[in-house]
Design a protein around this motif. Sequence first.
Motif, PDB file in Angstrom:
ATOM      1  N   MET A  56       7.113   0.825  10.066  1.00  0.00           N
ATOM      2  CA  MET A  56       6.999   0.944   8.609  1.00  0.00           C
ATOM      3  C   MET A  56       6.522   2.337   8.208  1.00  0.00           C
ATOM      4  O   MET A  56       7.014   2.916   7.231  1.00  0.00           O
ATOM      5  CB  MET A  56       6.041  -0.126   8.076  1.00  0.00           C
ATOM      6  N   PHE A  57       5.562   2.889   8.943  1.00  0.00           N
ATOM      7  CA  PHE A  57       5.130   4.262   8.662  1.00  0.00           C
ATOM      8  C   PHE A  57       6.247   5.256   8.946  1.00  0.00           C
ATOM      9  O   PHE A  57       6.397   6.255   8.247  1.00  0.00           O
ATOM     10  CB  PHE A  57       3.887   4.613   9.471  1.00  0.00           C
ATOM     11  N   GLN A  58       7.017   4.992   9.987  1.00  0.00           N
ATOM     12  CA  GLN A  58       8.139   5.870  10.308  1.00  0.00           C
ATOM     13  C   GLN A  58       9.109   5.941   9.131  1.00  0.00           C
ATOM     14  O   GLN A  58       9.555   7.030   8.729  1.00  0.00           O
ATOM     15  CB  GLN A  58       8.871   5.332  11.550  1.00  0.00           C
ATOM     16  N   LEU A  59       9.423   4.791   8.541  1.00  0.00           N
ATOM     17  CA  LEU A  59      10.306   4.754   7.388  1.00  0.00           C
ATOM     18  C   LEU A  59       9.685   5.472   6.199  1.00  0.00           C
ATOM     19  O   LEU A  59      10.368   6.194   5.463  1.00  0.00           O
ATOM     20  CB  LEU A  59      10.625   3.303   7.026  1.00  0.00           C
ATOM     21  N   TYR A  60       8.393   5.286   6.014  1.00  0.00           N
ATOM     22  CA  TYR A  60       7.686   5.938   4.901  1.00  0.00           C
ATOM     23  C   TYR A  60       7.820   7.459   4.988  1.00  0.00           C
ATOM     24  O   TYR A  60       8.143   8.124   3.997  1.00  0.00           O
ATOM     25  CB  TYR A  60       6.218   5.531   4.929  1.00  0.00           C
ATOM     26  N   PHE A  61       7.587   8.021   6.170  1.00  0.00           N
ATOM     27  CA  PHE A  61       7.670   9.470   6.327  1.00  0.00           C
ATOM     28  C   PHE A  61       9.110   9.974   6.202  1.00  0.00           C
ATOM     29  O   PHE A  61       9.352  11.075   5.718  1.00  0.00           O
ATOM     30  CB  PHE A  61       7.070   9.904   7.658  1.00  0.00           C
ATOM     31  N   GLN A  62      10.079   9.171   6.635  1.00  0.00           N
ATOM     32  CA  GLN A  62      11.476   9.568   6.475  1.00  0.00           C
ATOM     33  C   GLN A  62      11.842   9.680   5.000  1.00  0.00           C
ATOM     34  O   GLN A  62      12.612  10.568   4.600  1.00  0.00           O
ATOM     35  CB  GLN A  62      12.389   8.535   7.156  1.00  0.00           C
ATOM     36  N   CYS A  63      11.305   8.789   4.178  1.00  0.00           N
ATOM     37  CA  CYS A  63      11.609   8.803   2.748  1.00  0.00           C
ATOM     38  C   CYS A  63      10.837   9.890   2.005  1.00  0.00           C
ATOM     39  O   CYS A  63      11.348  10.477   1.049  1.00  0.00           O
ATOM     40  CB  CYS A  63      11.292   7.438   2.128  1.00  0.00           C
ATOM     41  N   LYS A  64       9.632  10.165   2.441  1.00  0.00           N
ATOM     42  CA  LYS A  64       8.756  11.086   1.717  1.00  0.00           C
ATOM     43  C   LYS A  64       9.008  12.547   2.068  1.00  0.00           C
ATOM     44  O   LYS A  64       8.919  13.430   1.217  1.00  0.00           O
ATOM     45  CB  LYS A  64       7.294  10.737   2.010  1.00  0.00           C
ATOM     46  N   ASN A  65       9.320  12.825   3.325  1.00  0.00           N
ATOM     47  CA  ASN A  65       9.427  14.202   3.801  1.00  0.00           C
ATOM     48  C   ASN A  65      10.876  14.572   4.057  1.00  0.00           C
ATOM     49  O   ASN A  65      11.543  13.961   4.899  1.00  0.00           O
ATOM     50  CB  ASN A  65       8.615  14.393   5.090  1.00  0.00           C
ATOM     51  N   CYS A  75       0.836  -1.207   0.000  1.00  0.00           N
ATOM     52  CA  CYS A  75       0.000   0.000   0.000  1.00  0.00           C
ATOM     53  C   CYS A  75       0.868   1.253   0.000  1.00  0.00           C
ATOM     54  O   CYS A  75       0.669   2.161  -0.815  1.00  0.00           O
ATOM     55  CB  CYS A  75      -0.929  -0.011   1.220  1.00  0.00           C
ATOM     56  N   LEU A  76       1.854   1.292   0.866  1.00  0.00           N
ATOM     57  CA  LEU A  76       2.711   2.474   0.956  1.00  0.00           C
ATOM     58  C   LEU A  76       3.650   2.588  -0.252  1.00  0.00           C
ATOM     59  O   LEU A  76       3.983   3.694  -0.678  1.00  0.00           O
ATOM     60  CB  LEU A  76       3.522   2.435   2.255  1.00  0.00           C
ATOM     61  N   ASP A  77       4.047   1.454  -0.801  1.00  0.00           N
ATOM     62  CA  ASP A  77       4.949   1.482  -1.947  1.00  0.00           C
ATOM     63  C   ASP A  77       4.262   2.037  -3.199  1.00  0.00           C
ATOM     64  O   ASP A  77       4.888   2.757  -3.985  1.00  0.00           O
ATOM     65  CB  ASP A  77       5.459   0.066  -2.228  1.00  0.00           C
ATOM     66  N   ARG A  78       2.974   1.734  -3.369  1.00  0.00           N
ATOM     67  CA  ARG A  78       2.270   2.196  -4.575  1.00  0.00           C
ATOM     68  C   ARG A  78       1.770   3.626  -4.436  1.00  0.00           C
ATOM     69  O   ARG A  78       1.373   4.244  -5.407  1.00  0.00           O
ATOM     70  CB  ARG A  78       1.071   1.289  -4.876  1.00  0.00           C
ATOM     71  N   PHE A  79       1.817   4.146  -3.227  1.00  0.00           N
ATOM     72  CA  PHE A  79       1.168   5.431  -2.991  1.00  0.00           C
ATOM     73  C   PHE A  79       1.969   6.568  -3.601  1.00  0.00           C
ATOM     74  O   PHE A  79       3.151   6.745  -3.318  1.00  0.00           O
ATOM     75  CB  PHE A  79       0.979   5.674  -1.495  1.00  0.00           C
ATOM     76  N   ASP A  80       1.304   7.332  -4.448  1.00  0.00           N
ATOM     77  CA  ASP A  80       1.945   8.480  -5.091  1.00  0.00           C
ATOM     78  C   ASP A  80       0.997   9.677  -4.951  1.00  0.00           C
ATOM     79  O   ASP A  80       0.147   9.927  -5.786  1.00  0.00           O
ATOM     80  CB  ASP A  80       2.226   8.185  -6.566  1.00  0.00           C
TER      81      ASP A  80
END
Length: 389
Positions: free
Chosen positions: A302-311, A241-246
Motif C-alpha cells: 500500500m505504501f508502494q502504491l502511495y509513493f508511485q502516485c505521489k512522486n 490515513c494515506l488517502d486523506r494525507f495532503d
Amino acid sequence: MEEKEYKLNENVKTWTDFLYSRYHPRSINIVRDYKHSDEKESLDTFSNGKSLWKTDLFEDEFCDRIRQYVEECDFLQGFQNIFDISNGFSGLSMNCMEYLNDEYAKSILAIPVFSPKNVIYENADEAMSNAIRIVNIALTYNGLVENSSMFLPLSLREREWKTPGVSRQFPHLTYKEDNLYQTSAIIASYLDTLSLKYRFKNAASYLPGFCTDMTNYGRKLTAGAFSLPLQMNSEEDLIDCLDRFDGDLFTQISPNTQIGTDYVVQSVFVRGVPKNRLKRPMQSAKLQMRMAAYRCDSVSEMFQLYFQCKNHASLAHVAACPRLLPTLATVQNSGDIADTLETLHREAERIKIKKIHRFRESGFEEDEYGEMLENLLQFKDNYEDNFEL
C-alpha cells in the motif's frame, strides 16, 4: 514503596548517561589526550582527529579489537560508522574508514551527526568556531566521497554550515530542541527503524545492496526523513490515513536539504502498522472498496502504491514490520542534493584557511584546501538532472 521520578532531561549530560545496557569492555576506548567538556570542544579539528588515529591507542589496540569482532561474525555485511561531524572525531572516523576499506573491503554506511547545540571550540570565539566547524564539515564530506559506500548526515536543525537554523518540527511530537537526551533519542529511533531494512534475520536486503541501490551515478550523499509517530489516528485504517494525507508524510532530518517529490530514489521502512489495520473487510469496507489501494494486501504494497502516485518518475522500495511504535523512516536521493553541496561549497570557499592557525599547525596546507573545494564541485556534478533514474 515510593515511586522515584527520573528527570533525565535535566541530569543527563554525556552520552554514557544515555545507556541502560553496558558496552562490552572490549568496545570502550578512552582518549586521555583530550578532556570532555559540556561547554568547550577540545578535540576541535578534523586534522587533530586524523593525528589521533596515528597513536598506538588506535593504530594497534583499536584495530585489534575490530579484528576480534570481525572474526566472531558469521556473516559480515559491512560497517556502520556513526560519528560527530563538527569536531575532531570526524578526522578520527575518516582514518578509521580508510583502515576498514584497506583491511576488509566491505560496505561502509557513514552517518555523520550534527550536535543540536552551537559548538564553541577551546580558545576560539564564536566567529572562529563557526569557521572551524565549516572546514570540518567540508573536509568530512570530501573524505566520505572516497571512503564510504554511502553517507547519510543527520541533524534536527534545518540548516548547519555557518549559522545553524531553527529546529525541525514533527507533528504530534514535542521535544527540547537543544536537549541532548531528547534529540539523540529521535535520531536513534530513526536509525533503529531504517536499519531494520538489513538487520532482520530474513531481511530482503543486505547492507551492500542497500547502499548500492541508493547511490547510482556516484551519488553517495543521501538524505534522511522520518515520521515519528506515523500520523495515523488510533481508530483509522492505513488506507484512509494515506488517502486523506495532503502534505509531507515525513520530516527531513538531514541539514540544508529539502527533497522534492519528483525523480526521487528512496528506501522506506514502516513499522507499527499491523495487517488488520490495513483496510476493512469487504462486508464493511464501504467507500474503501472504490479506492485503488483496496487491492493492496500488505502494508508495504500500500505504501508502494502511495509513493508511485505521489512522486513523479521516482523509485521507492518499501518494507514493513508490524511491531512497536508506528514510525516511518526513509533514506532518499535526488538531484535536489546538489543544492546542499552548493551551499556547503559556497560557505567553505569564504573561509581563509591560512588564518586558522590550528589547521596550519597540524600540517594542513592551503593548496590541499583548494583541492578539497574543487573535489566538492566535481562531486556535485553527479546530481545534475540529466542523469536518468
